[in-house]
Each structure stands twice: as C-alpha cells, then as structure tokens.
Scaffold this motif. Sequence first.
Motif: not given
Length: 813
Positions: A354-369
């Motif tokens: 809960a004390e994390d500064l920025n929830p927006a950077d807790n995920h990343r995405a990539a595309t695989v064909d």
Amino acid sequence: MTFPRLLAEGLAHRAFEWGRLQTDTDTVVTFAGFVALLVYVVYVYRRDAVELGRFWSMLLIGLRFAALTALLIVYLQPQWRNERDLVQPSRVVLLVDTSLSMDIDRDVSPPLPRYRPVVDALGQGDWLAKLRKVHDVVVGRFDEDNQRVALLPREAPVTATTSAATTPAAVADEPNAKKPKTDWAKELAPRGSETRLSQAVVDTIGAERSEPLAGVVVISDGQQNGGAELAQAVAAAREANVPVYTVGLGSSKPAVQVRVSDLMAPLRAYPADSYTVTGYVQSQGLAGQTVTVELLSERTGGAGDKAPEPTAPKLEGTEQVVLPDSTEPVPVRFDIKPSAAGKYLLTFRVKAPAEDLNPADNHRAATVDVVDRKTSVLLFAGGAGREYQFVRNLLRRDKDVEVDVLLQTGSQGISQDAREVLDKFPATRQELFAYDCLIAFDPDWRMLSAEQVEMVDQWVSHQAGGMILIAGPVFMDAWVPSPAMDKIRNLYPVEFHRRFAVIEDARFGSRQPWPVEFTRDGLEAPFLWLADTPALSAENWSKFRGVYGYYSVRGPKLDATVYARFSDPRAVSNDQQPVYMAGRYFGQVFYLGSGEMWRLRSVGEGYFETFYTKLVRHVSQGRLMRGSQRGVLLVSRDRCRPGDLVELHATVSDARLQPLEAPQVTATVVTPDGAVQNVTLARDASRAGAFQGTYVVRGEGTYRAHVAVPDSPNERLLAPPIQVTIPDRERDQVERNDALLGELAKQTGGQYYQGLDAAISGDQSVAAQLRDASRTTTLTGTPDKLWDNEWMLGAIVGALCIEWTLRRLLKLA
C-alpha cells in the motif's frame, strides 16, 4: 539566450548652459581675458579720441564693446541642453524545474504532480500581478537545458510622467499587445531526463547580465544530477550581486516504491514452441518484503491477416519475489508455450504494498505475434561483400527465417546457401508481397523497371514491408542522381547529394576506424541493444573499435530518426557528424552508412548475430502487427519518457482493399489509468491511404492505441504498446533536497521557502523580499544653439561697420 531590453522613456528636460565653460577654471580664464581686452580697448580709444569730444569717444568705445561682447557670446556658445531619462525596469527571473521528477509526488491525497501548484499560481493566482507591480518578470524552465518561456512586462508605470518606449522590441512586449495567453500547463510540463539546477542559475545570470536583475527565483525539488556544481552557481550570483530565492517542492520523505522497470518478450513466436518473457522488478525502501508477480496473456487478434479474435485475460503464472536492499532490478522469468496462432498482449504486473509511491508503474505490457509461418527475407545485393555473406549465413541458420537471395553480379546458376536463388527481382505484386523484409546491400536500383520500383514503394507504404538499406561504394553514386529513382530515394531516411562530392577520408576507406556515436534515440532503441539492458548494451558497444567509412549524405529527412553518427571529427558538416544509422517510421525502413557491422565479430561472435537478428525483427514488425488485411497502425517509438511526442502512422484500405479515400481517421489512445483520448490522424497527401498524427504521452505506464477499420465495426488496427518510463536518475532520488536549496539561497543573500504557499503569500514572500533594481540612464540630445544664427552675425558685423564708418568720418582711421 539573449533578449531585448524593455525601456521606459521619460519626458524631456531643458537647461541653459554655456558650451565652452565646462569647469570653473574655464570661467575664470575666459572672463579675466575678456576684462583685460576691454581695458586695453579703453586705453587705446582714450589715446586715439583725445581730440574728440566725450560723446564720440564713448560712442566708439561702446561700439567696440558691443562687437567684442557679441564675439564673446559666440565663443561661449550659449545653448539649451536637451535631456531624456530612460528607465530600465527591475527584472526578476522565475526558473521552474521541468525535469521528470517534478511529475512525482504522492505525499498528498489525492496524488498531485509537483509542478501543478506552479501552473495554478501562474495562471490563476495574483502572484505574477504582485511581482509585475515592480518588476519585469521572466519565466523560464530548466531540466537538461534551460529555455525562456515568457517575458511579462511591468504593469505599473515606471514614473508618473513616463510613456512606453517606441522601439519595436519594447512594443512587442507591451502588456496590452495582442498576444496569445501562455499555456503554463503545456510549457511547464515535466519533460527532461536530468536536473541541471546550478547550470540553469549560471546560464540565467550570464544571459541577464546587462539587465537590472533584482533576483532569481528557483522553483524545484532540488535533486540536481547534472551540469555545473553548486559552488559555480553561488560564485556567479555573488559576482553579479544577484540574490537567489529558492522554493522547494515535493516531500522530503525518502521514496518508497516498487515498479516494473522493463519487460522483454520476443516479437514473434510459434505454436508449440515455448518462449521466455522476462520482467524486471525494481524497488526502493522495501527491502526484505515479498511481493507477488503475475504474467497475464490476452488474445487480441487472429493470426496473419485474419480478423481479430479477442479473448479474456489468462493467468500464465505467478512468482514470489523478495525485494532487495538496493535499487538493482530483479529479473523474473516466465516460460510460455502458446497453443494457437494469433496476437497476444502480455501484461507483467507486480502486486505492490500500500505504501508504494506510484501504482501506475506496477505493470508493463508487450505484444507477441504467434504465427505458423517463418519470416521471409530477400537479400538483394549488388555484390557478394563480407556483410552480405555473413548476414546470409546468419539468417540461413535461423530456424525462424526463410532466406532468398538475388545477387546482381552473380552469374546464372550460381550456388548460394539460401532457400532460393533468384536471377531477377520479383516481377509481380504477389511475388514481392510474400516477403516480410528486404535487405539491400548496395544494389543497383536502376536495374528495376518503373513497375518494379512502384511495387517496392507500395509494398513499403501499404503492406508495411520492412527494409534494411546498406550503403556501399559501388552503385550508390550511379543510381542516386538518376531522375527515375525518385521513389527509391524517397524510401531512404536520408537526403542525398545530387552530385558526387569527394570528402577526404570520410567516404569509404578511412585509414583508421571510428566508433559509432549513438544519439539518445539510438541509446533508447531496444533493437540496437547488444544486451538485455541499455547499460550493458552501451558497455558492449564501447568495445567496438568502429567502422572505417560512411556514405556522404546531406542529412536526415525531416521525418527520420537518427540513431547513430560517424564520429570522425574531420567529417563534420553543418556542425554535425555524418549520419550513419537512421530510420523512418512508415514501413520501418532502416539505413546503414556502410556494410561494416561484420566487424562486430571481432568484439564477440554473438554481437553481430544479435545486431542483425534484432534489426530484422524490428523492420518486420509492421508485417507482424498486421491484425487486419485492411491496414496497419505503427508508432514512432514504443519506449519513451513522459512529455515525449509519439507519432502515429496508419495505412488503411477500404472494403475493396484499395487505399482509403478519407480526409482523416481517428485513433483511440488508452492511457495507463484507463482514460480514453481520441487522436485525429490527418491524410498524408504524399501517399494514398496513409494517415498520420501525433500524441504527447504524459504519465508513466503502458499506452495502447488502435484505429477502428471503416465499415467494419468489429475490426481494429492495433499498434504496439507504448511503454512510458521515468529515467532512473530522476526516479532514484525523488525526495526534496532541502540542503542544496537552502545553501544556494543562504550563500547568495536570498531566502529558502519550503513549499510554494510560503513563497507567494505573507510578509516574507518573494515579492516582499525582492528589491526594486530599476536603473535610470540620462541621455543627452542635440543642443539648441542660441549663438549660431543670423542675428548674432548681424550684430557683430553691424557694430564693426558703424565703428569703421565713424572712424573714417572723424578722420581717425
């Protein structure tokens, strides 16, 4: 950067003066000499007129006195002195930090970026009005460089009797001039990857040295990570006698955060063949805590040109990660074995405390064909050089690639290690459009017919074909000047010299190798990395001695991206090193200044293989991302920083698979927080069915873009995910640096304010502390001469003439 001064012009002053009498000595000497001359005249006339009566004697003496007095007046030069006061209003400079750390501040609820209060204070409050009552106000921004944003003239009159200056520069800055209102949110939005605070102070004081500077106000979090040292800023301020007032923004608490710093996944995979996805978890202030990491996959489209067949997200796996006591990223790997062909969106996410500064950077995405066919590559070479041979052998060993070759200088029936050896360039659209990538090794493009040239252009612009164009010393000078090669030249990301120009030791055959000097875009381009991370890649590239030559070009095209330059200092043209690597967005066309990457093998056997394998995949990604046969949507960059401009390029066909005839199409961008924004893509007049537009990414996280296919509501053109991250040097230290800001203010005679409210209100506010440094300069104009006129000359001549006539009549002459 210098700017014109703003001067206020006062009313004229008039004063009487004697032009010859500049000092008391001048006065004494002049009048003593004149009195002596008068005594002599009296003495002479008393002797000459002794036999005349008193009347005539006095009359002659009076006439001579009159003439001498007039001559004295001419000598003394009586005149009216004209003066005018010019007032330079006092000036104060507001320097606002626009580095990316100013977009971070979660110490308030709801979270608010640090720069937002500054925008509100400048746009809505009365702070500027208070400052402008006494001073001209210059607003500037700084990060890795500094730039002026606005010059706001003093609103109150300088004096009760002054009027505005009539100089063009001054009129341009008049408060009542019709100028657009400054968009503070746009101008001061965080964008820089470094904070050069002291350098900004030094540069500002130097640029404003000629102005009456009352003070410099620095608004920042104080996290300096580049440029001049604090001592240099203090020395510059002291020398100019300019106080620096500092305003600290943000929280002084150490950062507590966990984030996904990177995600590495292949662009292409094959059914039943497993592939590895690696995410990197980075943390600060959470040592010893355990977090859960998940990998989700979501099918977003069918295989190849089939219509999209989206599915619900699927959990591919979870891992428990113990966070370290350092900021080094922790790699987390997942092995995935796809069961069916199609396009998949992979999301790597960490469940943060809960004390994390920025929830927006807790995920990343990539595309695989995931495809059930191999990448089809055509090697098109003017001759069998080393680069060609090494690339052919490399791709032939790659089980995911099928290679055909066309060697223009080869004889019929030659043997080449390839799937097929062509004896001529593909003659039909079907033959050419079967390839995903064309690698051209200094070919002679003149051997292609006009129809084949048109096919190549259509393959790139409408079929998203990828090209690697390698310059060479044999055929380039032959086809570049040819008028028939306009469309081929247009595909290249560089502008050519139309006439051959020799540049000594700078065009094929330098006597020593020169390193390839990467630009920022090159350093941040994953397809040019020789390792999994930018730092390791830069280290590996630094081991490369370099290349011996390049092909001389005028420079990059306006829509091109320069990735690297030839570093020989003798080859500088127009203050820039020559282009060695460059790319263009549509069709992913990549240019190499010479065929010398085989020299990477001397550093490490795998570096050459890594370079070309990634490059082929990169230029082919347009074909890989074609979720619909109705077109393709590409982005100029899939990794960037907040504030970067991302270009969107769409190629769209109508239901008959002909270029879409429409003035524009609309792209939909989904931000990391789920907000949706529509971006208009205008028609590209140079290419049928092509559309382009721009979008500025603001926050950190993963952005996704798509274009709805006209007349097909269930079909969309998908772009690769756009990863937006803040550089580590701006993220690692995000707490407010009170020590630096306080020391800068103290040593320069200013004051430090913790928070913007203290700086803009109260008896100790910045406006109350700044002195009025207005400077008045008195200018002397052309004097009005009282002695240089016909009346003075007439008086002198008249007195002397009358005297001479009387002397003749009285028989004294």
